[in-house]
Scaffold this motif. Structure first.
Motif, PDB file in Angstrom:
ATOM      1  N   GLN A 107      37.274  34.185  48.242  1.00 40.10           N
ATOM      2  CA  GLN A 107      37.480  35.578  47.862  1.00 40.10           C
ATOM      3  C   GLN A 107      36.730  36.484  48.825  1.00 40.10           C
ATOM      4  N   PRO A 108      37.194  37.736  48.978  1.00 41.57           N
ATOM      5  CA  PRO A 108      36.516  38.680  49.866  1.00 41.57           C
ATOM      6  C   PRO A 108      35.086  38.953  49.403  1.00 41.57           C
ATOM      7  N   VAL A 109      34.243  39.315  50.339  1.00 42.39           N
ATOM      8  CA  VAL A 109      32.842  39.611  50.026  1.00 42.39           C
ATOM      9  C   VAL A 109      32.750  40.730  48.992  1.00 42.39           C
ATOM     10  N   ASP A 110      33.646  41.713  49.082  1.00 44.37           N
ATOM     11  CA  ASP A 110      33.617  42.866  48.177  1.00 44.37           C
ATOM     12  C   ASP A 110      34.086  42.525  46.767  1.00 44.37           C
ATOM     13  N   PHE A 111      34.786  41.430  46.604  1.00 48.23           N
ATOM     14  CA  PHE A 111      35.402  41.053  45.333  1.00 48.23           C
ATOM     15  C   PHE A 111      34.367  40.357  44.468  1.00 48.23           C
ATOM     16  N   GLN A 112      33.986  40.996  43.353  1.00 48.06           N
ATOM     17  CA  GLN A 112      32.917  40.458  42.513  1.00 48.06           C
ATOM     18  C   GLN A 112      33.346  40.394  41.058  1.00 48.06           C
ATOM     19  N   LEU A 113      32.520  39.750  40.257  1.00 50.25           N
ATOM     20  CA  LEU A 113      32.812  39.565  38.841  1.00 50.25           C
ATOM     21  C   LEU A 113      33.036  40.902  38.136  1.00 50.25           C
ATOM     22  N   ASP A 114      32.260  41.896  38.471  1.00 43.55           N
ATOM     23  CA  ASP A 114      32.430  43.214  37.841  1.00 43.55           C
ATOM     24  C   ASP A 114      33.835  43.764  38.055  1.00 43.55           C
ATOM     25  N   ASP A 115      34.433  43.487  39.221  1.00 40.63           N
ATOM     26  CA  ASP A 115      35.797  43.939  39.490  1.00 40.63           C
ATOM     27  C   ASP A 115      36.776  43.308  38.505  1.00 40.63           C
ATOM     28  N   LEU A 116      36.559  42.045  38.181  1.00 40.48           N
ATOM     29  CA  LEU A 116      37.432  41.364  37.229  1.00 40.48           C
ATOM     30  C   LEU A 116      37.189  41.843  35.808  1.00 40.48           C
ATOM     31  N   LEU A 117      35.938  42.078  35.460  1.00 43.79           N
ATOM     32  CA  LEU A 117      35.614  42.487  34.097  1.00 43.79           C
ATOM     33  C   LEU A 117      36.052  43.915  33.807  1.00 43.79           C
ATOM     34  N   ASP A 118      36.280  44.710  34.856  1.00 42.16           N
ATOM     35  CA  ASP A 118      36.773  46.072  34.660  1.00 42.16           C
ATOM     36  C   ASP A 118      38.209  46.074  34.149  1.00 42.16           C
ATOM     37  N   GLY A 119      38.902  44.975  34.335  1.00 39.66           N
ATOM     38  CA  GLY A 119      40.280  44.859  33.856  1.00 39.66           C
ATOM     39  C   GLY A 119      41.247  44.595  34.993  1.00 39.66           C
ATOM     40  N   PHE A 120      42.367  44.006  34.641  1.00 36.81           N
ATOM     41  CA  PHE A 120      43.404  43.686  35.614  1.00 36.81           C
ATOM     42  C   PHE A 120      44.724  43.561  34.858  1.00 36.81           C
ATOM     43  N   PRO A 121      45.857  43.663  35.577  1.00 36.99           N
ATOM     44  CA  PRO A 121      47.154  43.516  34.908  1.00 36.99           C
ATOM     45  C   PRO A 121      47.293  42.116  34.313  1.00 36.99           C
ATOM     46  N   LEU A 122      48.047  42.005  33.238  1.00 38.95           N
ATOM     47  CA  LEU A 122      48.231  40.703  32.606  1.00 38.95           C
ATOM     48  C   LEU A 122      49.237  39.835  33.338  1.00 38.95           C
ATOM     49  N   ASP A 123      50.218  40.454  33.990  1.00 40.48           N
ATOM     50  CA  ASP A 123      51.204  39.634  34.699  1.00 40.48           C
ATOM     51  C   ASP A 123      50.654  39.205  36.057  1.00 40.48           C
ATOM     52  N   TRP A 124      50.974  37.987  36.450  1.00 46.05           N
ATOM     53  CA  TRP A 124      50.406  37.413  37.667  1.00 46.05           C
ATOM     54  C   TRP A 124      50.861  38.144  38.925  1.00 46.05           C
ATOM     55  N   VAL A 125      52.094  38.597  38.940  1.00 48.44           N
ATOM     56  CA  VAL A 125      52.591  39.343  40.101  1.00 48.44           C
ATOM     57  C   VAL A 125      51.793  40.646  40.243  1.00 48.44           C
ATOM     58  N   GLY A 126      51.552  41.313  39.122  1.00 52.79           N
ATOM     59  CA  GLY A 126      50.757  42.539  39.144  1.00 52.79           C
ATOM     60  C   GLY A 126      49.325  42.291  39.597  1.00 52.79           C
ATOM     61  N   GLN A 127      48.748  41.163  39.179  1.00 50.70           N
ATOM     62  CA  GLN A 127      47.391  40.811  39.602  1.00 50.70           C
ATOM     63  C   GLN A 127      47.335  40.613  41.106  1.00 50.70           C
ATOM     64  N   ARG A 128      48.273  39.830  41.625  1.00 49.16           N
ATOM     65  CA  ARG A 128      48.289  39.578  43.073  1.00 49.16           C
ATOM     66  C   ARG A 128      48.486  40.876  43.838  1.00 49.16           C
ATOM     67  N   GLY A 129      49.376  41.731  43.323  1.00 49.45           N
ATOM     68  CA  GLY A 129      49.622  43.017  43.985  1.00 49.45           C
ATOM     69  C   GLY A 129      48.397  43.911  43.984  1.00 49.45           C
ATOM     70  N   LEU A 130      47.725  43.996  42.846  1.00 50.81           N
ATOM     71  CA  LEU A 130      46.529  44.826  42.737  1.00 50.81           C
ATOM     72  C   LEU A 130      45.441  44.331  43.687  1.00 50.81           C
ATOM     73  N   LEU A 131      45.216  43.033  43.702  1.00 49.63           N
ATOM     74  CA  LEU A 131      44.168  42.484  44.553  1.00 49.63           C
ATOM     75  C   LEU A 131      44.548  42.562  46.024  1.00 49.63           C
ATOM     76  N   ALA A 132      45.826  42.392  46.337  1.00 50.97           N
ATOM     77  CA  ALA A 132      46.264  42.509  47.728  1.00 50.97           C
ATOM     78  C   ALA A 132      46.094  43.940  48.225  1.00 50.97           C
ATOM     79  N   ASP A 133      46.311  44.922  47.336  1.00 50.81           N
ATOM     80  CA  ASP A 133      46.114  46.322  47.728  1.00 50.81           C
ATOM     81  C   ASP A 133      44.646  46.612  48.004  1.00 50.81           C
ATOM     82  N   ARG A 134      43.776  46.086  47.147  1.00 50.84           N
ATOM     83  CA  ARG A 134      42.332  46.327  47.303  1.00 50.84           C
ATOM     84  C   ARG A 134      41.731  45.513  48.438  1.00 50.84           C
ATOM     85  N   TYR A 135      42.196  44.273  48.596  1.00 51.10           N
ATOM     86  CA  TYR A 135      41.612  43.336  49.566  1.00 51.10           C
ATOM     87  C   TYR A 135      42.735  42.728  50.400  1.00 51.10           C
TER      88      TYR A 135
END
Length: 140
Positions: A107-135
């Protein structure tokens, strides 16, 4: 400001000054290189993220097999706030590739547990898209 001198072949010295950039990851400080630098840190497993994932799947299993009937019951037995348990349990909904990236330490250096605990989309495609946009290009 950090200073490093390198002696060139003709006897002249060149001084390179770089402002140090530090990021916390898994309780450790890492030096982050400037954008465009060729150096990349070796993969390092973020123990906080791995521990949270392990807890999430262990707690979900306890709820699934009936060791604890509710999140409140689980929270009481562990002495932890039910809101924290709920946020950690949400990690079981992560896409398998994202979990694999975290467990491999890719995972990227910037990607931390707090980022995950803040929330993420429930669908896997949305998760990949959100994380790809950020990192970009880092969660492959």
């Amino acid at each position: 400001m950090s200073t490093r001198a390198a002696v060139l072949g003709d006897g002249e010295a060149t001084t390179v000054r770089l402002p140090p950039m530090f990021r916390k990851r898994g309780g450790r400080k890492l030096v982050v290189t400037p954008d465009g630098a060729a150096w990349a840190p070796r993969p390092r497993v973020d123990n906080a993220m791995v521990k949270a994932l392990a807890r999430a799947f262990r707690w979900r299993r306890m709820l699934d097999i009936g060791v604890h009937a509710t999140i409140e019951d689980l929270a009481r037995s562990k002495g932890i706030a039910k809101t924290y348990i709920s946020r950690i349990l949400r990690l079981t909904l992560l896409a398998p590739e994202i979990i694999e990236v975290i467990l491999d330490g890719r995972q990227p250096v910037d990607f931390q547990l707090d980022d995950l605990l803040d929330g993420f989309p429930l669908d896997w495609v949305g998760q990949r898209g959100l994380l790809a946009d950020r990192y970009p290009c880092r969660l492959e």
